[in-house]
Scaffold this motif. Sequence first.
Motif, PDB file in Angstrom:
ATOM      1  N   CYS A 189      -5.813  -6.719  -7.087  1.00  0.00           N
ATOM      2  CA  CYS A 189      -5.188  -5.691  -6.122  1.00  0.00           C
ATOM      3  C   CYS A 189      -5.571  -5.554  -4.743  1.00  0.00           C
ATOM      4  N   SER A 190      -4.993  -5.535  -3.982  1.00  0.00           N
ATOM      5  CA  SER A 190      -5.530  -5.213  -2.564  1.00  0.00           C
ATOM      6  C   SER A 190      -6.097  -6.438  -1.978  1.00  0.00           C
ATOM      7  N   GLN A 221       0.546  -1.358  -0.066  1.00  0.00           N
ATOM      8  CA  GLN A 221       0.177  -0.072  -0.045  1.00  0.00           C
ATOM      9  C   GLN A 221       0.837   1.234   0.030  1.00  0.00           C
ATOM     10  N   GLU A 231      -7.901  -0.991  -6.858  1.00  0.00           N
ATOM     11  CA  GLU A 231      -8.230  -1.937  -5.850  1.00  0.00           C
ATOM     12  C   GLU A 231      -9.396  -2.659  -6.633  1.00  0.00           C
TER      13      GLU A 231
END
Length: 116
Positions: free
Chosen positions: A114-115, A47, A82
Amino acid sequence: MAVEFALIAPLLLLLTFGIIGFGYAFHLQSVLDNAARDAVRVFALQQEGDARATARQVATESAQTSVDADLLQIAIPADCAEGDLTTVTVALPDFQLIGGLWTVDLIGSGTMRCSG
């Protein structure tokens, strides 16, 4: 007996070295897949900081035990929104099999959301 061996020996040697070369290429393919998988994990989950640079470093470190890092081509996307899927590709172009008789491009890739 010696004549028959002289006729068959080159074929047996070619077969033996072909098996060894294919086995080494298979090992390198596995290394590239693992390097791409490690890099995409870092890129998709990190992040803070420069995720691309960290992912590139992780891919290089993961593959450097078997491959010269200068020969690798690492493709990392510009961003990771995200929820989107992202793919990292680690390639070893023009890998020579059996002393250069054949060349192949070995490409490993990893994909992750993603994330997380």
